[in-house]
Design a protein around this motif. Sequence first.
Motif, mmCIF file in Angstrom:
data_model
loop_
_atom_site.group_PDB
_atom_site.id
_atom_site.type_symbol
_atom_site.label_atom_id
_atom_site.label_comp_id
_atom_site.label_asym_id
_atom_site.label_seq_id
_atom_site.Cartn_x
_atom_site.Cartn_y
_atom_site.Cartn_z
ATOM 1 N N VAL A 146 0.781 -1.088 0.103
ATOM 2 C CA VAL A 146 0.076 0.038 -0.004
ATOM 3 C C VAL A 146 0.834 1.260 0.126
ATOM 4 C CG1 VAL A 146 -1.873 1.359 1.027
ATOM 5 C CG2 VAL A 146 -1.774 -1.171 1.433
ATOM 6 N N ASN A 147 0.836 1.919 -1.079
ATOM 7 C CA ASN A 147 1.609 3.189 -1.162
ATOM 8 C C ASN A 147 0.554 4.295 -1.197
ATOM 9 O OD1 ASN A 147 0.403 3.127 -3.527
ATOM 10 N ND2 ASN A 147 2.367 3.518 -4.781
ATOM 11 N N GLY A 148 0.838 5.706 -1.589
ATOM 12 C CA GLY A 148 -0.087 6.537 -1.231
ATOM 13 C C GLY A 148 -1.353 6.673 -2.369
ATOM 14 N N GLU A 149 -0.727 6.143 -3.454
ATOM 15 C CA GLU A 149 -1.584 6.066 -4.668
ATOM 16 C C GLU A 149 -2.857 5.030 -4.337
ATOM 17 O OE1 GLU A 149 0.212 5.099 -8.320
ATOM 18 O OE2 GLU A 149 -1.479 5.493 -9.446
ATOM 19 N N GLY A 190 1.360 -5.292 2.759
ATOM 20 C CA GLY A 190 1.392 -4.329 3.784
ATOM 21 C C GLY A 190 1.813 -3.053 3.165
ATOM 22 N N ALA A 191 2.208 -2.069 4.213
ATOM 23 C CA ALA A 191 2.604 -0.628 4.014
ATOM 24 C C ALA A 191 3.632 -0.893 2.759
ATOM 25 C CB ALA A 191 2.874 0.033 5.335
ATOM 26 N N ASP A 192 3.971 0.082 1.754
ATOM 27 C CA ASP A 192 5.006 -0.123 0.945
ATOM 28 C C ASP A 192 6.304 0.882 1.834
ATOM 29 O OD1 ASP A 192 6.827 1.057 -0.970
ATOM 30 O OD2 ASP A 192 5.079 0.589 -2.438
ATOM 31 N N GLY A 245 8.266 6.641 -1.080
ATOM 32 C CA GLY A 245 8.547 7.893 -0.130
ATOM 33 C C GLY A 245 7.175 8.445 0.582
ATOM 34 N N THR A 246 6.436 8.269 -0.210
ATOM 35 C CA THR A 246 5.073 8.850 0.366
ATOM 36 C C THR A 246 4.438 8.004 1.622
ATOM 37 O OG1 THR A 246 3.529 7.898 -1.368
ATOM 38 C CG2 THR A 246 4.498 10.241 -1.958
ATOM 39 N N GLY A 247 4.816 6.854 1.483
ATOM 40 C CA GLY A 247 4.420 5.995 2.461
ATOM 41 C C GLY A 247 2.800 5.587 2.350
ATOM 42 N N SER A 248 2.438 4.682 3.052
ATOM 43 C CA SER A 248 1.032 4.276 3.121
ATOM 44 C C SER A 248 -0.029 5.189 3.513
ATOM 45 C CB SER A 248 0.821 2.814 3.695
ATOM 46 O OG SER A 248 1.106 3.211 5.103
ATOM 47 N N THR A 249 0.569 6.368 4.055
ATOM 48 C CA THR A 249 -0.421 7.371 4.658
ATOM 49 C C THR A 249 -1.057 8.113 3.234
ATOM 50 O OG1 THR A 249 1.129 8.669 5.220
ATOM 51 C CG2 THR A 249 0.045 7.320 6.910
ATOM 52 N N GLY A 250 -0.043 8.354 2.387
ATOM 53 C CA GLY A 250 -0.413 9.097 1.088
ATOM 54 C C GLY A 250 -0.429 10.356 1.560
#
Length: 279
Positions: free
Chosen positions: A48-51, A84-86, A90-95
């Motif tokens: 899961v990345n920001g996108e 799980g979280a990417d 760089g943007t991380g899973s929180t987007g």
Amino acid sequence: MRPPSVPVPADGAVHRADWCPVGDAATFRLDGHVATITYNRPDALNAVNGEMRRDLNDAFLRFRDDEEAWVAIVTGAGRSFCAGADLRDGTGSTGEFAGTFWEKPTLNSFESGWEIFKPVIAAVNGYCLGYGLTLASWCDFVLASDRAEFGLPEVKLGVPAIVASIRLPQRLNWADAMELLFTGERISAERALAMGLVWRVVPHDTLLDEANALAARLLEGAPLAQRAMKEMAMRTRHMATLEAIRFGETMRHVAGGTRDAAEGRQAGAEQRPPRWTGR
Ligand code: COA
């Protein structure tokens, strides 16, 4: 550039072509009354990345608000459900949404107010880790491929798995929940079945057929009655018995006044299968 989410039209009409578009990192498909939401970054094992977070939020929002969508199947493209979280993006899973103390409802924690009472099936086709497991453990049914693996690697990354710490002890035996949380180890689909995390394990190649067969069984039930029961089951966990019953009796009248309730009574009297409309 991708257009922003479009709110549900005020007139309640469903203009599906232009309403709440969902991007490519997670896709939304509606077949009849069954919505399929797919994690779609197979090259990154659907991390899961920001996108993807944005697209998943849009997909679940659309599922919640589309009157034609009665049941959802969530699955992953490729050999993983969700890793799980990417860890590389760089943007991380929180987007775009970094979270606040007063967290606005997102798939980060469905229990924080993003209330979806329609039935949801997780069709777990491979790795189901971190956020993937958090989401699966929110679903009503976790149907697993015999190749699926489950785990919460957060502890090995030095961070706590917050929503899983809330949800798993409600769903599993304490020691099983703590084993997953404290060790970060992956477990097989069979072990997850024995823990009660998984509802059924099926041969990998039959997974989506089995998920659709379950969805078809669910569509035999009246959708608004199902939603009333899921809302009852979720809300009354935190109510005293008297308040729960008072709330339930109110819900009985609300759901009993729908067209589908009249149709169900009539179909029963005429001894024919009911035709649900979700109204
Ligand atoms: N974030 C970003 N990319 C990820 C990822 C993640 N969480 N998990 C896997 N990927 C990527 C890998 O970097 C690799 O990319 P590449 O082909 O460009 O090198 C690709 O997905 C395949 O992963 P790989 O590790 O080669 O597959 P594997 O089958 O050997 O192992 C896992 C699969 C899931 C066991 C392993 O990838 C892993 O442990 N991932 C991290 C899981 C994790 O800690 N998630 C965070 C939870 S909070």
